[in-house]
Design an enzyme around this catalytic site. Structure first.
Site, PDB file in Angstrom:
ATOM      1  N   LYS A   1      33.416  37.795  30.898  1.00  6.80           N
ATOM      2  CA  LYS A   1      34.028  36.492  31.132  1.00  6.80           C
ATOM      3  C   LYS A   1      35.477  36.452  30.670  1.00  6.80           C
ATOM      4  O   LYS A   1      35.899  37.259  29.843  1.00  6.80           O
ATOM      5  CB  LYS A   1      33.185  35.414  30.435  1.00  6.80           C
ATOM      6  CG  LYS A   1      31.729  35.451  30.920  1.00  6.80           C
ATOM      7  CD  LYS A   1      30.856  34.432  30.244  1.00  6.80           C
ATOM      8  CE  LYS A   1      29.418  34.571  30.735  1.00  6.80           C
ATOM      9  NZ  LYS A   1      28.732  35.761  30.154  1.00  6.80           N
TER      10      LYS A   1
ATOM     11  N   TYR B   1      31.086  36.054  22.678  1.00 10.79           N
ATOM     12  CA  TYR B   1      29.862  36.398  21.961  1.00 10.79           C
ATOM     13  C   TYR B   1      30.188  37.220  20.713  1.00 10.79           C
ATOM     14  O   TYR B   1      30.328  38.437  20.761  1.00 10.79           O
ATOM     15  CB  TYR B   1      28.911  37.179  22.868  1.00 10.79           C
ATOM     16  CG  TYR B   1      28.479  36.444  24.119  1.00 10.79           C
ATOM     17  CD1 TYR B   1      28.533  35.057  24.209  1.00 10.79           C
ATOM     18  CD2 TYR B   1      28.018  37.148  25.231  1.00 10.79           C
ATOM     19  CE1 TYR B   1      28.151  34.389  25.361  1.00 10.79           C
ATOM     20  CE2 TYR B   1      27.615  36.489  26.381  1.00 10.79           C
ATOM     21  CZ  TYR B   1      27.701  35.111  26.447  1.00 10.79           C
ATOM     22  OH  TYR B   1      27.312  34.450  27.590  1.00 10.79           O
TER      23      TYR B   1
ATOM     24  N   ASP C   1      25.203  41.304  31.367  1.00 11.23           N
ATOM     25  CA  ASP C   1      26.219  40.244  31.315  1.00 11.23           C
ATOM     26  C   ASP C   1      26.720  40.077  29.883  1.00 11.23           C
ATOM     27  O   ASP C   1      25.931  40.097  28.933  1.00 11.23           O
ATOM     28  CB  ASP C   1      25.648  38.918  31.812  1.00 11.23           C
ATOM     29  CG  ASP C   1      26.650  37.788  31.666  1.00 11.23           C
ATOM     30  OD1 ASP C   1      27.650  37.790  32.414  1.00 11.23           O
ATOM     31  OD2 ASP C   1      26.453  36.925  30.792  1.00 11.23           O
TER      32      ASP C   1
ATOM     33  N   SER D   1      17.496  28.332  25.398  1.00 13.27           N
ATOM     34  CA  SER D   1      17.815  28.674  24.009  1.00 13.27           C
ATOM     35  C   SER D   1      16.572  28.953  23.174  1.00 13.27           C
ATOM     36  O   SER D   1      16.597  28.847  21.950  1.00 13.27           O
ATOM     37  CB  SER D   1      18.652  27.573  23.340  1.00 13.27           C
ATOM     38  OG  SER D   1      19.898  27.430  23.960  1.00 13.27           O
ATOM     39  N   GLY D   2      15.484  29.286  23.846  1.00 17.17           N
ATOM     40  CA  GLY D   2      14.251  29.633  23.149  1.00 17.17           C
ATOM     41  C   GLY D   2      13.221  28.539  23.088  1.00 17.17           C
ATOM     42  O   GLY D   2      12.055  28.783  22.756  1.00 17.17           O
TER      43      GLY D   2
END
Length: 334
Positions: A77, A51, A46, A238-239
């Site tokens: 996207k 990005y 994806d 997000s971690g």
């Protein structure tokens, strides 16, 4: 066609880190990470123009250009056009702030119109070095990026992107489309419309161990009833879930950190890794077609694939539920 019939497996690759999310990733490391995913059997990738202003797509295109195209599924996207000109003023990325500060300096224009949707796809095809894209998500069409103006942007997409993507899916140019968002409300609104016929959506961060109540109650039953599917992005929040400092692209709050600590204490007691808990929780919901953790280092790929196979005792899930750390109505792995 249902998302589950399109996606080759339950585990995919989220490419946001390839766009230099949070840090500048060396080129060889980025390419090696995609190669590691391929070698580990991952065949769903994806991406998004957002990005790193096209950087993640460029890197993925380079990494996959020699792979047989019929052996993998790719999604990207629409909603943003990456321009050739350099950004002259600080970007307004809503709650995502400076997440991609280390990406390309190109200006990014938000546009959900019909023509911009087609242009975005053409640009992505070039960056990805491929002749087709299987799934298209309409990106960030929600309040976390646009605030109170999100409904206006949604209306722009309703009359533009949605119609274009319905046509592209119907004529076989793409296999599926939906939203790619970080908020439940946008997907709910799409499903309530008369007209557009999405095949599912990518929902990031809203069906995880740390945050799933609203999606569980309001969205997942509707998705399952319609035979659609959800791809879960950001399964590690997000971690934060796996010991990182960030939640929702920003420093985690004391409340979130306390919840992580509580979950980890139970996980340690039962000998369960946090990655395994996160991935397997998200996939236990029948509406979830796949989960796509992001990775910026090759060794992370092996951790993700191992986490998917790790045995987890039923008592672990019961302990989380009894401690009020997961919703009592949430489907649990068997």
């Amino acid at each position: 066609m249902a998302l589950k019939d399109i996606l080759p497996s339950k585990l995919g690759f989220g490419a946001a880190p390839l766009g230099n999310m949070f840090r500048a990733i060396p080129e060889d490391e980025a390419l090696a990470t995609v190669a590691a995913a391929w070698d580990d059997g991952i065949r769903y990738f994806d991406n998004a123009p957002f990005y790193g202003a096209g950087l993640a797509e460029i890197r993925m295109g380079e990494a996959l250009r020699d792979k047989p195209r019929d052996q993998y599924v790719i999604s990207t996207k629409v909603g943003r056009i990456v321009l050739d000109e350099v950004e002259g003023t600080p970007r307004d990325n809503g709650e995502k702030g400076n997440v991609f500060a280390n990406g390309r300096p190109n200006k990014v224009m938000n546009d959900y119109s019909h023509d911009a949707t087609l242009r975005s796809i053409e640009d992505s095809l070039k960056r990805l070095q491929t002749d087709r894209i299987d799934i298209i998500w309409v990106h960030d069409l929600a309040q976390d990026f646009y605030g109170d103006a999100w409904i206006g942007k949604f209306e722009e997409a309703r009359t533009g992107a949605f119609k274009a993507l319905d046509r592209l899916r119907d004529d076989g140019t793409i296999k599926a489309w939906g939203l790619g968002v970080n908020r439940v409300e946008a997907v709910e609104l799409l499903l309530d419309l008369d007209g557009p016929r999405p095949d599912g959506s990518l929902l990031a961060g809203r069906y995880t161990l740390l945050d799933h109540d609203r999606a569980l109650e309001r969205l997942m039953p509707k998705v399952a009833d319609r035979g659609l599917g959800i791809v879960v992005g950001g399964p590690y929040s997000s971690g934060a879930l796996v010991g990182g400092p960030n939640f929702e692209y920003a420093p985690a709050s004391p409340e979130i950190l306390a919840k992580v600590t509580a979950i980890k204490a139970i996980a340690d007691h039962h000998g369960v890794s946090m990655k395994a808990a996160g991935l397997q929780f998200s996939l236990a919901n029948p509406a979830v077609a796949a989960v796509i953790p992001g990775a910026s280092r090759p060794q992370r790929i092996a951790e993700d694939t191992a986490a998917l196979k790790e045995p987890i005792p039923v008592d672990f899930w019961r302990a989380l539920r009894d401690a009020g750390l997961i919703d009592r109505a949430a489907p649990l792995p068997r």
